[in-house]
Scaffold this motif. Structure first.
Motif, mmCIF file in Angstrom:
data_model
loop_
_atom_site.group_PDB
_atom_site.id
_atom_site.type_symbol
_atom_site.label_atom_id
_atom_site.label_comp_id
_atom_site.label_asym_id
_atom_site.label_seq_id
_atom_site.Cartn_x
_atom_site.Cartn_y
_atom_site.Cartn_z
ATOM 1 N N LEU A 253 27.064 43.419 57.360
ATOM 2 C CA LEU A 253 26.086 42.334 57.392
ATOM 3 C C LEU A 253 25.562 42.737 58.883
ATOM 4 C CD1 LEU A 253 28.872 39.468 56.167
ATOM 5 C CD2 LEU A 253 27.881 40.354 55.095
ATOM 6 N N ALA A 254 24.224 42.204 59.174
ATOM 7 C CA ALA A 254 23.505 42.105 59.956
ATOM 8 C C ALA A 254 22.480 40.969 59.759
ATOM 9 C CB ALA A 254 22.584 43.072 59.489
ATOM 10 N N VAL A 255 22.724 40.174 60.950
ATOM 11 C CA VAL A 255 22.212 38.947 61.018
ATOM 12 C C VAL A 255 21.196 39.805 62.585
ATOM 13 C CG1 VAL A 255 21.759 36.864 61.843
ATOM 14 C CG2 VAL A 255 23.990 37.681 60.324
ATOM 15 N N ALA A 256 19.135 39.061 62.606
ATOM 16 C CA ALA A 256 18.633 39.316 64.102
ATOM 17 C C ALA A 256 17.907 38.047 64.180
ATOM 18 C CB ALA A 256 17.943 40.433 63.811
ATOM 19 N N ARG A 257 17.915 37.742 65.452
ATOM 20 C CA ARG A 257 17.526 36.828 65.796
ATOM 21 C C ARG A 257 16.144 36.856 67.354
ATOM 22 N NH1 ARG A 257 13.875 31.925 64.575
ATOM 23 N NH2 ARG A 257 14.858 30.763 65.511
ATOM 24 N N ASN A 258 15.345 37.076 67.449
ATOM 25 C CA ASN A 258 14.742 36.860 68.632
ATOM 26 C C ASN A 258 14.964 38.201 69.385
ATOM 27 O OD1 ASN A 258 13.482 34.266 68.523
ATOM 28 N ND2 ASN A 258 14.947 33.477 69.458
ATOM 29 N N GLY A 259 15.613 39.135 68.897
ATOM 30 C CA GLY A 259 15.693 40.152 69.186
ATOM 31 C C GLY A 259 17.137 41.095 69.177
ATOM 32 N N ASP A 260 17.935 39.752 69.136
ATOM 33 C CA ASP A 260 19.372 40.011 69.142
ATOM 34 C C ASP A 260 19.443 39.804 68.128
ATOM 35 O OD1 ASP A 260 19.612 39.343 71.691
ATOM 36 O OD2 ASP A 260 19.430 37.351 71.539
ATOM 37 N N ASP A 289 22.964 29.414 67.273
ATOM 38 C CA ASP A 289 21.208 29.934 67.636
ATOM 39 C C ASP A 289 20.714 30.692 66.703
ATOM 40 O OD1 ASP A 289 21.629 28.114 69.906
ATOM 41 O OD2 ASP A 289 21.865 30.105 71.576
ATOM 42 N N PHE A 290 21.654 31.322 66.261
ATOM 43 C CA PHE A 290 20.629 32.182 64.715
ATOM 44 C C PHE A 290 19.969 31.638 63.845
ATOM 45 C CE2 PHE A 290 22.735 35.229 67.533
ATOM 46 C CZ PHE A 290 21.614 36.867 67.963
ATOM 47 N N GLN A 291 20.898 30.201 63.753
ATOM 48 C CA GLN A 291 20.138 29.916 62.232
ATOM 49 C C GLN A 291 18.890 29.555 62.310
ATOM 50 O OE1 GLN A 291 22.444 26.122 61.674
ATOM 51 N NE2 GLN A 291 24.099 27.498 62.088
ATOM 52 N N VAL A 292 18.167 29.261 61.037
ATOM 53 C CA VAL A 292 16.281 29.002 60.837
ATOM 54 C C VAL A 292 16.842 28.232 59.979
ATOM 55 C CG1 VAL A 292 14.066 29.847 60.277
ATOM 56 C CG2 VAL A 292 15.939 31.491 61.609
ATOM 57 N N CYS A 293 16.156 26.985 60.446
ATOM 58 C CA CYS A 293 16.001 25.654 59.501
ATOM 59 C C CYS A 293 16.888 25.615 58.584
ATOM 60 C CB CYS A 293 14.960 26.096 58.652
ATOM 61 S SG CYS A 293 13.013 26.099 59.567
ATOM 62 N N GLY A 294 18.134 25.647 59.328
ATOM 63 C CA GLY A 294 19.765 25.096 58.404
ATOM 64 C C GLY A 294 19.743 26.571 57.486
ATOM 65 N N LYS A 295 19.327 27.464 57.876
ATOM 66 C CA LYS A 295 19.818 29.136 57.299
ATOM 67 C C LYS A 295 20.051 29.732 58.352
ATOM 68 C CE LYS A 295 17.262 28.157 53.059
ATOM 69 N NZ LYS A 295 18.292 27.548 52.076
ATOM 70 N N VAL A 296 20.440 30.636 57.565
ATOM 71 C CA VAL A 296 21.356 31.949 58.290
ATOM 72 C C VAL A 296 20.540 33.129 57.246
ATOM 73 C CG1 VAL A 296 22.974 33.559 59.268
ATOM 74 C CG2 VAL A 296 23.474 30.778 59.354
ATOM 75 N N ILE A 297 19.745 34.111 57.890
ATOM 76 C CA ILE A 297 19.132 35.352 56.609
ATOM 77 C C ILE A 297 20.045 36.085 57.379
ATOM 78 C CG2 ILE A 297 17.173 36.738 56.614
ATOM 79 C CD1 ILE A 297 15.265 34.238 58.140
ATOM 80 N N VAL A 298 20.368 36.902 56.191
ATOM 81 C CA VAL A 298 21.590 37.785 56.540
ATOM 82 C C VAL A 298 21.104 39.138 55.521
ATOM 83 C CG1 VAL A 298 23.940 38.434 56.568
ATOM 84 C CG2 VAL A 298 23.540 35.988 56.236
ATOM 85 N N ASP A 299 20.888 40.228 56.692
ATOM 86 C CA ASP A 299 21.276 41.546 55.388
ATOM 87 C C ASP A 299 22.517 42.185 55.257
ATOM 88 O OD1 ASP A 299 18.364 41.672 55.426
ATOM 89 O OD2 ASP A 299 18.599 42.831 57.581
ATOM 90 N N ILE A 300 22.442 42.292 53.442
ATOM 91 C CA ILE A 300 23.680 42.881 53.386
ATOM 92 C C ILE A 300 23.380 43.942 52.465
ATOM 93 C CG2 ILE A 300 26.218 42.535 51.433
ATOM 94 C CD1 ILE A 300 25.081 39.500 52.136
ATOM 95 N N ARG A 301 24.990 45.167 52.762
ATOM 96 C CA ARG A 301 24.782 46.332 52.050
ATOM 97 C C ARG A 301 25.899 46.756 51.268
ATOM 98 N NH1 ARG A 301 25.024 51.048 54.524
ATOM 99 N NH2 ARG A 301 24.269 52.822 53.268
ATOM 100 N N ILE A 302 26.286 47.066 50.237
ATOM 101 C CA ILE A 302 26.766 47.301 49.791
ATOM 102 C C ILE A 302 27.356 48.667 49.561
ATOM 103 C CG2 ILE A 302 28.904 46.934 47.990
ATOM 104 C CD1 ILE A 302 28.080 44.317 47.387
#
Length: 307
Positions: A253-260, A289-302
């Protein structure tokens, strides 16, 4: 040419039975002897056929027998798990499994006498010979299992019922049939997810989970413990299926926001039914702080570990 008198013709009759026909003649005991012989032959054939049917109905492969036994006598009196060799007994014949004997320092739990690692070979042989059907035989499993292994098999059996996680849905069946159920009833409720390719998922911060579908029909859950300690969302993953798949899959699971960026790598947890609880040992905390408009964008790799 042989001629019969009128008297002989009146006494002559045809007697059928035992697969043959005979002529009854007066003036001798021959007809009585022949009739008795035919009766004995017919009775002998009937008796032999009855024995054959009884034999075929009471025996099974390898000459086994069917019996009823109290399963409590096949479980360890200390841990209540199925007994499995080696089994040890005290001088009074009380039996316990080997692991419990070590924990009890070889003192009998019933009479406190020393066990002294005396094997109970007779009971070992009985237990090894007992075969039971899988608890999910009615669902399609054809396995015949030793009593000592039937519980562990039930945890990993591919026919074990798995439960649909969708709200108000009560469907349950094998993992394979559950996958077909999603195709039939929840086609718009999941996201397809290939192996070894990162896929962005837009997760609503209020949703308890998101359903993902693997390339072989696996049903995955992206679990979202919303409001975790008022610090954000706690994310993890689970696969709905038998425990035999435990550890066969890894996920990222990977979450990114504003360079973090935040990242988690872990082994997939398997559950047959999601009960609304979340893992407490492995998860990714995503701050608000990582939320965008009430959502979290998660990159998932299995990543599939096993073929």
């Amino acid at each position: 040419m042989v001629r019969f008198s009128a008297e002989d013709e009146e006494e002559e009759e045809m007697v059928r039975g035992g697969g043959g026909t005979k002529r009854k003649l007066s003036g001798s005991g021959q007809e009585e002897e022949e009739e008795e012989a035919f009766k004995i032959a017919a009775q002998s054939r009937d008796l032999e056929e009855k024995r054959r049917r009884e034999s075929s109905s009471t025996t099974s492969g390898g000459g086994g027998i069917s019996a009823t036994i109290d399963p409590d006598v096949l479980d360890c009196p200390v841990c209540f798990e199925p007994l499995r060799p080696p089994l040890f007994q005290c001088q009074n014949g009380h039996v316990a499994c080997s692991s419990c004997c070590n924990k009890l320092q070889n003192k009998c739990p019933s009479c406190k006498l020393s066990i002294n690692y005396s094997r109970c070979l007779a009971l070992e042989k009985v237990i090894e010979s007992i075969k039971v059907p899988c608890p999910y035989a009615k669902d399609g499993c054809k396995g015949k299992l030793s009593y000592a292994e039937h519980l562990s098999h039930a945890d990993t059996c591919i026919f074990a019922p798995c439960f649909c996680p969708m709200p108000s849905c009560t469907f349950s069946a094998s993992a394979q049939l559950l996958s077909s159920h999603f195709d039939d009833c929840h086609r718009d409720s999941f996201v397809r997810l290939p192996y070894d390719v990162p896929v962005p998922i837009f997760l609503d911060c209020k949703d308890p989970f998101c359903v993902l579908r693997g390339p072989r029909g696996e049903i995955f859950l992206l679990l979202n413990d919303e409001g975790c300690m008022n610090s954000g969302n706690r994310l993890s993953m689970a696969c709905i299926g038998p425990q035999g798949l435990e550890g066969a899959l890894r996920y990222e699971l990977a979450v990114a926001r504003n360079g973090d960026s935040l990242q988690l790598k872990a082994c997939m947890t398997n559950v047959k039914k999601w009960m609304g609880s979340y893992p407490t040992n492995v998860f990714l905390v995503v701050p608000q702080d990582f939320q965008v408009c009430g959502k979290v964008i998660v990159d998932i790799r299995i990543q599939k570990q096993l073929p």
